[in-house]
Motif scaffolding. Structure first.
Motif, PDB file in Angstrom:
ATOM      1  N   GLU A   1     -29.820  75.158 -49.937  1.00 30.78           N
ATOM      2  CA  GLU A   1     -29.724  75.488 -48.512  1.00 30.78           C
ATOM      3  C   GLU A   1     -28.983  76.806 -48.283  1.00 30.78           C
ATOM      4  O   GLU A   1     -27.956  77.083 -48.894  1.00 30.78           O
ATOM      5  CB  GLU A   1     -29.001  74.363 -47.760  1.00 30.78           C
ATOM      6  N   ILE A   2     -29.535  77.625 -47.398  1.00 32.83           N
ATOM      7  CA  ILE A   2     -28.908  78.899 -47.036  1.00 32.83           C
ATOM      8  C   ILE A   2     -27.983  78.668 -45.846  1.00 32.83           C
ATOM      9  O   ILE A   2     -28.411  78.163 -44.803  1.00 32.83           O
ATOM     10  CB  ILE A   2     -29.969  79.953 -46.669  1.00 32.83           C
ATOM     11  N   THR A   3     -26.711  79.014 -46.001  1.00 30.99           N
ATOM     12  CA  THR A   3     -25.742  78.841 -44.924  1.00 30.99           C
ATOM     13  C   THR A   3     -24.994  80.156 -44.691  1.00 30.99           C
ATOM     14  O   THR A   3     -24.949  81.033 -45.561  1.00 30.99           O
ATOM     15  CB  THR A   3     -24.714  77.747 -45.254  1.00 30.99           C
ATOM     16  N   GLN A   4     -24.399  80.273 -43.534  1.00 32.36           N
ATOM     17  CA  GLN A   4     -23.627  81.467 -43.214  1.00 32.36           C
ATOM     18  C   GLN A   4     -22.429  81.610 -44.154  1.00 32.36           C
ATOM     19  O   GLN A   4     -22.076  82.714 -44.561  1.00 32.36           O
ATOM     20  CB  GLN A   4     -23.155  81.419 -41.757  1.00 32.36           C
ATOM     21  N   GLU A   5     -21.826  80.480 -44.512  1.00 37.35           N
ATOM     22  CA  GLU A   5     -20.662  80.502 -45.401  1.00 37.35           C
ATOM     23  C   GLU A   5     -21.037  81.069 -46.768  1.00 37.35           C
ATOM     24  O   GLU A   5     -20.302  81.884 -47.341  1.00 37.35           O
ATOM     25  CB  GLU A   5     -20.098  79.071 -45.547  1.00 37.35           C
ATOM     26  N   LYS A   6     -22.182  80.668 -47.307  1.00 39.93           N
ATOM     27  CA  LYS A   6     -22.627  81.173 -48.608  1.00 39.93           C
ATOM     28  C   LYS A   6     -22.940  82.670 -48.540  1.00 39.93           C
ATOM     29  O   LYS A   6     -22.560  83.436 -49.434  1.00 39.93           O
ATOM     30  CB  LYS A   6     -23.865  80.408 -49.074  1.00 39.93           C
ATOM     31  N   LEU A   7     -23.611  83.075 -47.483  1.00 36.61           N
ATOM     32  CA  LEU A   7     -23.972  84.485 -47.326  1.00 36.61           C
ATOM     33  C   LEU A   7     -22.734  85.364 -47.227  1.00 36.61           C
ATOM     34  O   LEU A   7     -22.657  86.440 -47.816  1.00 36.61           O
ATOM     35  CB  LEU A   7     -24.849  84.673 -46.087  1.00 36.61           C
ATOM     36  N   LYS A   8     -21.753  84.894 -46.462  1.00 33.55           N
ATOM     37  CA  LYS A   8     -20.513  85.649 -46.296  1.00 33.55           C
ATOM     38  C   LYS A   8     -19.751  85.744 -47.620  1.00 33.55           C
ATOM     39  O   LYS A   8     -19.193  86.784 -47.959  1.00 33.55           O
ATOM     40  CB  LYS A   8     -19.634  84.982 -45.236  1.00 33.55           C
ATOM     41  N   ARG A   9     -19.739  84.655 -48.377  1.00 31.43           N
ATOM     42  CA  ARG A   9     -19.057  84.644 -49.672  1.00 31.43           C
ATOM     43  C   ARG A   9     -19.704  85.650 -50.620  1.00 31.43           C
ATOM     44  O   ARG A   9     -19.003  86.400 -51.317  1.00 31.43           O
ATOM     45  CB  ARG A   9     -19.110  83.235 -50.273  1.00 31.43           C
ATOM     46  N   ILE A  10     -21.019  85.681 -50.640  1.00 32.10           N
ATOM     47  CA  ILE A  10     -21.746  86.619 -51.491  1.00 32.10           C
ATOM     48  C   ILE A  10     -21.464  88.061 -51.070  1.00 32.10           C
ATOM     49  O   ILE A  10     -21.181  88.929 -51.905  1.00 32.10           O
ATOM     50  CB  ILE A  10     -23.263  86.335 -51.431  1.00 32.10           C
ATOM     51  N   GLU A  11     -21.538  88.319 -49.770  1.00 35.01           N
ATOM     52  CA  GLU A  11     -21.310  89.673 -49.260  1.00 35.01           C
ATOM     53  C   GLU A  11     -19.910  90.174 -49.633  1.00 35.01           C
ATOM     54  O   GLU A  11     -19.736  91.303 -50.098  1.00 35.01           O
ATOM     55  CB  GLU A  11     -21.485  89.712 -47.745  1.00 35.01           C
ATOM     56  N   GLN A  12     -18.903  89.331 -49.447  1.00 35.46           N
ATOM     57  CA  GLN A  12     -17.533  89.733 -49.747  1.00 35.46           C
ATOM     58  C   GLN A  12     -17.333  89.965 -51.243  1.00 35.46           C
ATOM     59  O   GLN A  12     -16.631  90.906 -51.644  1.00 35.46           O
ATOM     60  CB  GLN A  12     -16.559  88.664 -49.235  1.00 35.46           C
ATOM     61  N   ALA A  13     -17.952  89.131 -52.061  1.00 35.39           N
ATOM     62  CA  ALA A  13     -17.834  89.282 -53.513  1.00 35.39           C
ATOM     63  C   ALA A  13     -18.477  90.590 -53.977  1.00 35.39           C
ATOM     64  O   ALA A  13     -17.891  91.345 -54.759  1.00 35.39           O
ATOM     65  CB  ALA A  13     -18.478  88.093 -54.223  1.00 35.39           C
ATOM     66  N   GLU A  14     -19.691  90.869 -53.483  1.00 36.70           N
ATOM     67  CA  GLU A  14     -20.381  92.095 -53.882  1.00 36.70           C
ATOM     68  C   GLU A  14     -19.647  93.333 -53.394  1.00 36.70           C
ATOM     69  O   GLU A  14     -19.543  94.333 -54.112  1.00 36.70           O
ATOM     70  CB  GLU A  14     -21.820  92.073 -53.360  1.00 36.70           C
ATOM     71  N   SER A  15     -19.157  93.287 -52.172  1.00 34.45           N
ATOM     72  CA  SER A  15     -18.430  94.434 -51.617  1.00 34.45           C
ATOM     73  C   SER A  15     -17.173  94.724 -52.427  1.00 34.45           C
ATOM     74  O   SER A  15     -16.838  95.884 -52.689  1.00 34.45           O
ATOM     75  CB  SER A  15     -18.065  94.171 -50.145  1.00 34.45           C
ATOM     76  N   PHE A  16     -16.472  93.668 -52.837  1.00 36.81           N
ATOM     77  CA  PHE A  16     -15.258  93.834 -53.632  1.00 36.81           C
ATOM     78  C   PHE A  16     -15.567  94.518 -54.963  1.00 36.81           C
ATOM     79  O   PHE A  16     -14.897  95.483 -55.350  1.00 36.81           O
ATOM     80  CB  PHE A  16     -14.601  92.468 -53.886  1.00 36.81           C
ATOM     81  N   ILE A  17     -16.590  94.035 -55.666  1.00 32.14           N
ATOM     82  CA  ILE A  17     -16.949  94.607 -56.965  1.00 32.14           C
ATOM     83  C   ILE A  17     -17.458  96.031 -56.810  1.00 32.14           C
ATOM     84  O   ILE A  17     -17.134  96.926 -57.592  1.00 32.14           O
ATOM     85  CB  ILE A  17     -17.995  93.719 -57.676  1.00 32.14           C
ATOM     86  N   HIS A  18     -18.244  96.252 -55.762  1.00 30.48           N
ATOM     87  CA  HIS A  18     -18.750  97.604 -55.484  1.00 30.48           C
ATOM     88  C   HIS A  18     -17.601  98.586 -55.267  1.00 30.48           C
ATOM     89  O   HIS A  18     -17.615  99.711 -55.772  1.00 30.48           O
ATOM     90  CB  HIS A  18     -19.660  97.571 -54.258  1.00 30.48           C
ATOM     91  N   ASN A  19     -16.586  98.153 -54.546  1.00 34.36           N
ATOM     92  CA  ASN A  19     -15.442  99.022 -54.252  1.00 34.36           C
ATOM     93  C   ASN A  19     -14.577  99.297 -55.474  1.00 34.36           C
ATOM     94  O   ASN A  19     -13.711 100.189 -55.440  1.00 34.36           O
ATOM     95  CB  ASN A  19     -14.589  98.409 -53.136  1.00 34.36           C
ATOM     96  N   LEU A  20     -14.802  98.553 -56.546  1.00 24.55           N
ATOM     97  CA  LEU A  20     -14.095  98.807 -57.804  1.00 24.55           C
ATOM     98  C   LEU A  20     -14.771  99.917 -58.611  1.00 24.55           C
ATOM     99  O   LEU A  20     -14.284 100.312 -59.661  1.00 24.55           O
ATOM    100  CB  LEU A  20     -14.028  97.531 -58.640  1.00 24.55           C
ATOM    101  N   GLY A  21     -15.900 100.408 -58.104  1.00 24.14           N
ATOM    102  CA  GLY A  21     -16.597 101.504 -58.772  1.00 24.14           C
ATOM    103  C   GLY A  21     -17.932 101.142 -59.379  1.00 24.14           C
ATOM    104  O   GLY A  21     -18.533 101.934 -60.113  1.00 24.14           O
ATOM    105  N   ILE A  22     -18.428  99.938 -59.087  1.00 23.34           N
ATOM    106  CA  ILE A  22     -19.733  99.497 -59.589  1.00 23.34           C
ATOM    107  C   ILE A  22     -20.782  99.735 -58.509  1.00 23.34           C
ATOM    108  O   ILE A  22     -20.765  99.096 -57.465  1.00 23.34           O
ATOM    109  CB  ILE A  22     -19.710  98.000 -59.968  1.00 23.34           C
ATOM    110  N   GLU A  23     -21.708 100.654 -58.743  1.00 25.65           N
ATOM    111  CA  GLU A  23     -22.684 101.003 -57.709  1.00 25.65           C
ATOM    112  C   GLU A  23     -23.703  99.890 -57.476  1.00 25.65           C
ATOM    113  O   GLU A  23     -24.004  99.551 -56.344  1.00 25.65           O
ATOM    114  CB  GLU A  23     -23.414 102.303 -58.081  1.00 25.65           C
ATOM    115  N   GLN A  24     -24.282  99.369 -58.557  1.00 21.87           N
ATOM    116  CA  GLN A  24     -25.339  98.360 -58.444  1.00 21.87           C
ATOM    117  C   GLN A  24     -24.787  97.011 -58.870  1.00 21.87           C
ATOM    118  O   GLN A  24     -24.412  96.825 -60.031  1.00 21.87           O
ATOM    119  CB  GLN A  24     -26.526  98.729 -59.324  1.00 21.87           C
ATOM    120  N   VAL A  25     -24.714  96.069 -57.945  1.00 19.10           N
ATOM    121  CA  VAL A  25     -24.170  94.753 -58.280  1.00 19.10           C
ATOM    122  C   VAL A  25     -24.872  93.670 -57.481  1.00 19.10           C
ATOM    123  O   VAL A  25     -25.251  93.869 -56.323  1.00 19.10           O
ATOM    124  CB  VAL A  25     -22.638  94.691 -58.018  1.00 19.10           C
ATOM    125  N   ARG A  26     -25.089  92.540 -58.135  1.00 20.89           N
ATOM    126  CA  ARG A  26     -25.588  91.341 -57.463  1.00 20.89           C
ATOM    127  C   ARG A  26     -24.682  90.190 -57.872  1.00 20.89           C
ATOM    128  O   ARG A  26     -24.322  90.062 -59.045  1.00 20.89           O
ATOM    129  CB  ARG A  26     -27.030  91.008 -57.881  1.00 20.89           C
TER     130      ARG A  26
END
Length: 257
Positions: A169-194
């Motif tokens: 099931e797709i939920t807002q909580e899961k989407l937000k968790r994914i977005e925050q995780a990817e943004s954090f890793i991206h800001n560490l200097g990783i351009e492409q991350v999933r």
């Protein structure tokens, strides 16, 4: 085409399309960007900046796709369900604005992938000029570089729902968790991350050249601490690295992103 409403994400393809459309049609082109829980917030910001740079009229449309029960159930036709709703709304907007066509940034490479969303695009008679001109992703990046578009080497992105396994099931909580995780890793200097969501497990995909960088002790500890704080219990690094459509490998098909 006379006049056109372009579905504009701010990515490599749609930015190139918008630039060319502006040159060809002048004020008869309008851009529209979808605001939804399934999109990274920084993508909307990027789209806004580029539209302003091109001096193109830029509209926004809010779509709460999580109200669509079929989409939330996350079947393998999820992309079709989503595109159908989004482009139906955009088509209505084009009619209200008296614009002749709706266009998207699909390219020629997309024809070789399993992309259920393309079915919705065809059903609604959305034009895909880059695809019609047989321009591949590499072509578009090269032409964008020649035109000094800052998006020429921008990493590929896709909606956050593509990180969640089919049937989960797709939920807002899961989407937000994914977005925050990817943004954090991206800001560490990783351009492409999933960050692929597997229940309590976060499976991180980065480019092969970034795998060893991600394994540096200090960086690794920061990522573990952050993702656990976000609610993940297990954090794994995919040794195969980032690849388009890895969540769809269970279907035996290449799809989405």
């Amino acid at each position: 085409m006379g006049s056109v409403l372009i579905a504009y994400s701010g990515g490599v393809d749609s930015t190139f399309l918008l630039k060319i459309a502006r040159e060809e049609l002048g004020d008869r082109v309008t851009a529209v960007t979808v605001k939804s829980e399934i999109h990274h917030l920084n993508e909307i910001t990027d789209a806004k900046k580029m539209a302003q740079k091109f001096k193109v009229k830029h509209l926004f449309i809010d779509i709460d796709i999580l109200l669509n029960k079929e989409f939330v159930n996350n079947p393998k036709e999820r992309c079709y369900i989503c595109k159908k709703e989004i482009f139906s709304r955009i088509s209505e907007m084009a009619e209200e604005l008296n614009l002749n066509f709706v266009a998207d940034g699909s390219n020629y490479d997309d024809l070789s992938d399993y992309r259920p969303g393309m079915k919705a695009v065809k059903e609604l008679k959305i034009r895909s000029p880059l695809q019609e001109a047989m321009l591949t992703k590499d072509d578009i990046r090269l032409l964008s570089k020649e035109m000094d578009l800052t998006t020429w080497n921008k990493p590929s992105n896709s909606c956050l729902a593509t990180r969640i396994s089919y049937g989960d099931e797709i939920t807002q909580e899961k989407l937000k968790r994914i977005e925050q995780a990817e943004s954090f890793i991206h800001n560490l200097g990783i351009e492409q991350v999933r960050v692929r969501y597997h229940n309590n497990l976060a499976k991180i995909e980065v480019r092969e050249e970034d795998v060893l960088f991600l394994m540096e002790e200090d960086l690794r500890k920061k990522i573990i601490a952050k993702l656990k704080k976000l609610g993940f219990i297990y954090i794994a690094l995919d040794l195969q690295g980032y690849r388009t459509g890895s969540m769809n490998e269970e279907l035996g098909q290449k799809v989405e992103d």
